[in-house]
Design a protein around this motif. Sequence first.
Motif: not given
Length: 145
Positions: A40, A43-46, A48-54
Amino acid sequence: MTTSRKKTKISVYLDPEVMKMLADFAARRDRSQSMVAEAAIASFLSPDDAERRDAVLARRLDQIDRRITRLERDVGISVESLAVFIRFWLATTPALPEPAAKAARAKAGERYEAFISALGRRLAQGPKLRQEVSEDVDGGGAAGG
């Protein structure tokens, strides 16, 4: 010579609710809480996390857009069916002379109650008008106009 990567221990404070969710999730997945927490955090610090959230947000917006499109369609069907009914009613219902109009008004309440009952049954169990219209339109045999 191979160097092993030793994990570093940290201590964190979690809200009891979050801790319960972590424990439940780890138990359901048959994984350690440490492994779940590490994944977790990674994933949060990744980056591409922003891309996943987008991507998640875009999917949700697409779902909302489809729902609004269906609502617009359903409201359009409702408005058109009301307009067709009003035109038909005005074209086929002559004005009544006063004695007959009194009797008609007396009967109107009874007929309205029957209409409301039928509408309630239809909404509870029957096919919806939008489903019927969809079948008629998709069948390729558009009638009237």
